[in-house]
Design a protein around this motif. Structure first.
Motif, PDB file in Angstrom:
ATOM      1  N   TYR A   1      -3.246  -3.285  77.920  1.00  0.00           N
ATOM      2  CA  TYR A   1      -4.702  -3.131  77.735  1.00  0.00           C
ATOM      3  C   TYR A   1      -5.469  -3.862  78.830  1.00  0.00           C
TER       4      TYR A   1
ATOM      5  N   PHE B   1       2.995  16.022  74.578  1.00  0.00           N
ATOM      6  CA  PHE B   1       4.294  16.179  73.905  1.00  0.00           C
ATOM      7  C   PHE B   1       4.693  17.650  73.724  1.00  0.00           C
TER       8      PHE B   1
ATOM      9  N   GLY C   1      -7.341  -1.712  65.925  1.00  0.00           N
ATOM     10  CA  GLY C   1      -6.278  -1.623  66.935  1.00  0.00           C
ATOM     11  C   GLY C   1      -5.120  -2.540  66.633  1.00  0.00           C
TER      12      GLY C   1
ATOM     13  N   TYR D   1      -2.492  11.791  75.770  1.00  0.00           N
ATOM     14  CA  TYR D   1      -1.725  10.540  75.877  1.00  0.00           C
ATOM     15  C   TYR D   1      -2.243   9.695  77.037  1.00  0.00           C
TER      16      TYR D   1
ATOM     17  N   LYS E   1      -4.076   2.402  59.908  1.00  0.00           N
ATOM     18  CA  LYS E   1      -5.278   1.629  60.258  1.00  0.00           C
ATOM     19  C   LYS E   1      -6.492   2.525  60.438  1.00  0.00           C
TER      20      LYS E   1
ATOM     21  N   ILE F   1       9.706   1.022  71.550  1.00  0.00           N
ATOM     22  CA  ILE F   1       8.310   0.620  71.834  1.00  0.00           C
ATOM     23  C   ILE F   1       7.612   0.081  70.580  1.00  0.00           C
ATOM     24  N   ASN F   2       7.433   0.951  69.587  1.00  0.00           N
ATOM     25  CA  ASN F   2       6.548   0.571  68.472  1.00  0.00           C
ATOM     26  C   ASN F   2       7.128  -0.512  67.563  1.00  0.00           C
TER      27      ASN F   2
ATOM     28  N   GLY G   1       0.717  -0.070  74.157  1.00  0.00           N
ATOM     29  CA  GLY G   1       0.426  -0.705  72.873  1.00  0.00           C
ATOM     30  C   GLY G   1       0.747  -2.193  72.886  1.00  0.00           C
TER      31      GLY G   1
ATOM     32  N   TYR H   1       6.077   6.995  60.625  1.00  0.00           N
ATOM     33  CA  TYR H   1       5.947   7.365  62.037  1.00  0.00           C
ATOM     34  C   TYR H   1       6.737   8.646  62.313  1.00  0.00           C
TER      35      TYR H   1
ATOM     36  N   HIS I   1      -5.156  10.892  72.136  1.00  0.00           N
ATOM     37  CA  HIS I   1      -3.756  10.904  71.679  1.00  0.00           C
ATOM     38  C   HIS I   1      -3.072  12.191  72.121  1.00  0.00           C
TER      39      HIS I   1
ATOM     40  N   TYR J   1      -9.807   7.178  74.624  1.00  0.00           N
ATOM     41  CA  TYR J   1      -8.389   7.554  74.771  1.00  0.00           C
ATOM     42  C   TYR J   1      -8.138   8.839  74.000  1.00  0.00           C
TER      43      TYR J   1
ATOM     44  N   THR K   1     -11.967   2.141  68.543  1.00  0.00           N
ATOM     45  CA  THR K   1     -10.522   1.865  68.517  1.00  0.00           C
ATOM     46  C   THR K   1     -10.129   1.272  69.873  1.00  0.00           C
ATOM     47  N   THR K   2      -9.184   0.339  69.834  1.00  0.00           N
ATOM     48  CA  THR K   2      -8.868  -0.372  71.078  1.00  0.00           C
ATOM     49  C   THR K   2      -8.079   0.496  72.058  1.00  0.00           C
ATOM     50  N   ASP K   3      -7.574   1.659  71.597  1.00  0.00           N
ATOM     51  CA  ASP K   3      -6.810   2.494  72.543  1.00  0.00           C
ATOM     52  C   ASP K   3      -7.653   2.884  73.761  1.00  0.00           C
TER      53      ASP K   3
ATOM     54  N   LEU L   1      -6.810   0.851  76.687  1.00  0.00           N
ATOM     55  CA  LEU L   1      -5.492   0.913  77.336  1.00  0.00           C
ATOM     56  C   LEU L   1      -5.712   1.193  78.817  1.00  0.00           C
TER      57      LEU L   1
HETATM   58  C1  LIG Z   1      -2.312   4.431  71.420  1.00  0.00           C
HETATM   59  C2  LIG Z   1      -1.480   3.391  70.687  1.00  0.00           C
HETATM   60  C3  LIG Z   1      -0.958   2.354  71.683  1.00  0.00           C
HETATM   61  C4  LIG Z   1      -2.337   2.692  69.621  1.00  0.00           C
HETATM   62  O1  LIG Z   1      -3.420   1.988  70.220  1.00  0.00           O
HETATM   63  P1  LIG Z   1      -4.543   1.109  69.438  1.00  0.00           P
HETATM   64  O2  LIG Z   1      -5.682   2.034  69.056  1.00  0.00           O
HETATM   65  O3  LIG Z   1      -3.949   0.477  68.230  1.00  0.00           O
HETATM   66  O4  LIG Z   1      -5.011   0.120  70.458  1.00  0.00           O
HETATM   67  C5  LIG Z   1      -0.285   4.070  69.968  1.00  0.00           C
HETATM   68  O5  LIG Z   1      -0.722   5.030  69.063  1.00  0.00           O
HETATM   69  C6  LIG Z   1       0.712   4.710  70.956  1.00  0.00           C
HETATM   70  O6  LIG Z   1       0.513   5.810  71.425  1.00  0.00           O
HETATM   71  N1  LIG Z   1       1.800   3.989  71.266  1.00  0.00           N
HETATM   72  C7  LIG Z   1       2.745   4.354  72.294  1.00  0.00           C
HETATM   73  C8  LIG Z   1       4.078   4.771  71.736  1.00  0.00           C
HETATM   74  C9  LIG Z   1       3.988   6.094  70.994  1.00  0.00           C
HETATM   75  O7  LIG Z   1       3.923   7.152  71.654  1.00  0.00           O
HETATM   76  O8  LIG Z   1       3.982   6.075  69.750  1.00  0.00           O
END
Ligand SMILES: CC(C)(COP(=O)(O)O)[C@@H](O)C(=O)NCCC(=O)O
Ligand SMILES: Nc1ncnc2c1ncn2[C@@H]1O[C@H](COP(=O)(O)OP(=O)(O)O)[C@@H](O)[C@H]1O
Length: 332
Positions: free
Chosen positions: A166, A274, A215, A195, A116, A296-297, A161, A255, A192, A190, A140-142, A145
């Motif tokens: 959210y 991580f 998102g 986290y 995406k 989860i995913n 997610g 993934y 990544h 957010y 991005t919607t993250d 969160l």
């Molecule tokens: C941050 C996310 C929830 C995606 O969020 P989005 O931008 O789609 O709202 C996803 O990338 C994520 O980290 N999921 C948690 C499980 C994992 O660690 O993959």
């Protein structure tokens, strides 16, 4: 083609009882690609390379065949939407300036790791090259969160997610404010890598011509109201939406291979959440990745994300090589 997609494309050809006609026109890659007409390619191979996310295949052919027709379609949509707003403005007798100021909002939905972000970034770059709408913002919607501390407090750390992870009210408010033409609107950010939500950092959006909202859950319908009041969802503010689609098994492979690549790159950063997975054998790290996907995913994809596919204006269906094979465009 998978079962659900077959359902989206049903054209009433099978035996009785006849299914309702599909609201989508189903186009092969070649058919879709021909619709770009003479739209010029405004990006170089180097620019495309910079927009590409980790593990996502993207080259100039893909941009030409898939994303130029989309850029052309969106440009037509934006013109038509302005015309429509003009008609309503004439009816309401509002000044011209107010009619043209409302940003055009595009939603980009799909699973974790489907690509995406690459789609959204590429669209941002392509749409900004049209002289009529140079200011294209991407959110991005993250960023919406809940912070990890709050997720832990609510027992939702393993539900990141999922819709309940959210601050949906804040996301709605953000999109509604941008759409309403508010001068300056901010969103949380957010990371990544860490986290978690980055404290004290905000993204600022200033009256864009186009807003792209990307998102997992952007096409979710509103929660049912209990007090008789109409509830809205972010999707109610979208002028156009795209669902990036692929087979669940392919997305799982993407993934996991991305997880492996991140272990060799981003996870090495001392601030990475991580980091510990760089210190254990690869197989142990991969077992964790498989567990995150399985618990989860994947459940989130099947329970919450995939059921929203039929709400999109356009479904881009990718093959195992990440290249778009079909495009389903809503015609009704
Ligand atoms: C941050 C996310 C929830 C995606 O969020 P989005 O931008 O789609 O709202 C996803 O990338 C994520 O980290 N999921 C948690 C499980 C994992 O660690 O993959
Ligand atoms: N743990 C991580 N560390 C650093 N970057 C990550 C991590 N997980 C995902 N990313 C990056 O974050 C972006 C968003 O990923 P994701 O939410 O899975 O959506 P998508 O792959 O559909 O764009 C991608 O560019 C991905 O490479």
């Amino acid at each position: 083609m998978d079962d659900v997609l077959t359902e989206l494309c049903t054209r009433g050809a099978s035996s009785a009882p006849s299914p309702s006609p599909s609201p989508y026109v189903d186009l092969s890659r070649a058919e879709w690609s021909a619709l770009r007409e003479r739209t010029p390619l405004p990006l170089t191979a180097e620019e495309v390379e910079q927009l590409r996310g980790l593990g996502t295949a993207l080259d100039l052919d893909e941009v030409r065949d898939v994303y130029l027709p989309l850029s052309r379609l969106l440009n037509l949509y934006i013109h038509a939407t302005h015309e429509l707003r003009g008609a309503v403005g004439t009816f309401l007798d509002t000044p011209d300036t107010e009619r043209t100021r409302t940003p055009f909002v595009i939603g980009v939905a799909g699973s974790v790791a489907v690509g995406k972000s690459t789609t959204a970034r590429l669209l941002q770059a392509l749409l900004a090259r049209w002289p009529e709408h140079p200011r294209v913002e991407l959110v991005t919607t993250d960023g919406f969160l809940l912070p990890n501390e709050e997720l832990r407090r609510r027992g939702l750390m393993a539900r990141k997610g999922f819709p309940e992870s959210y601050d949906r009210r804040a996301l709605m408010r953000f999109v509604a404010d941008v759409k309403a033409g508010k001068e300056q609107v901010t969103a949380p950010v957010y990371s990544h890598l860490v986290y978690d939500i980055v404290p004290d950092q905000r993204l600022t959006v200033q009256r864009p011509d186009i807003l792209i909202v990307e998102g997992l859950n952007v096409l979710q319908p509103a929660l049912p109201g209990t007090d008789g009041r109409t509830r809205l969802a972010v999707a109610d503010y979208f002028d156009f939406s795209i669902y990036v689609d692929a087979r669940t098994d392919d997305i799982e492979n993407w993934y996991l291979s991305r997880f492996k690549k991140l272990r060799d790159t981003a996870f090495q950063d001392p601030s990475s959440y991580f980091r510990r997975f760089t210190e254990v054998p690869q197989e142990e790290a991969m077992e964790y990745g498989r567990q995150v996907w399985r618990t989860i995913n994947k459940p989130n994809l099947l329970e919450n994300v995939l059921p929203t596919r039929g709400r999109a204006t356009l479904v881009l269906q990718k093959g195992a090589d990440h290249k778009v094979r079909r495009a389903l465009l809503r015609k009704l």
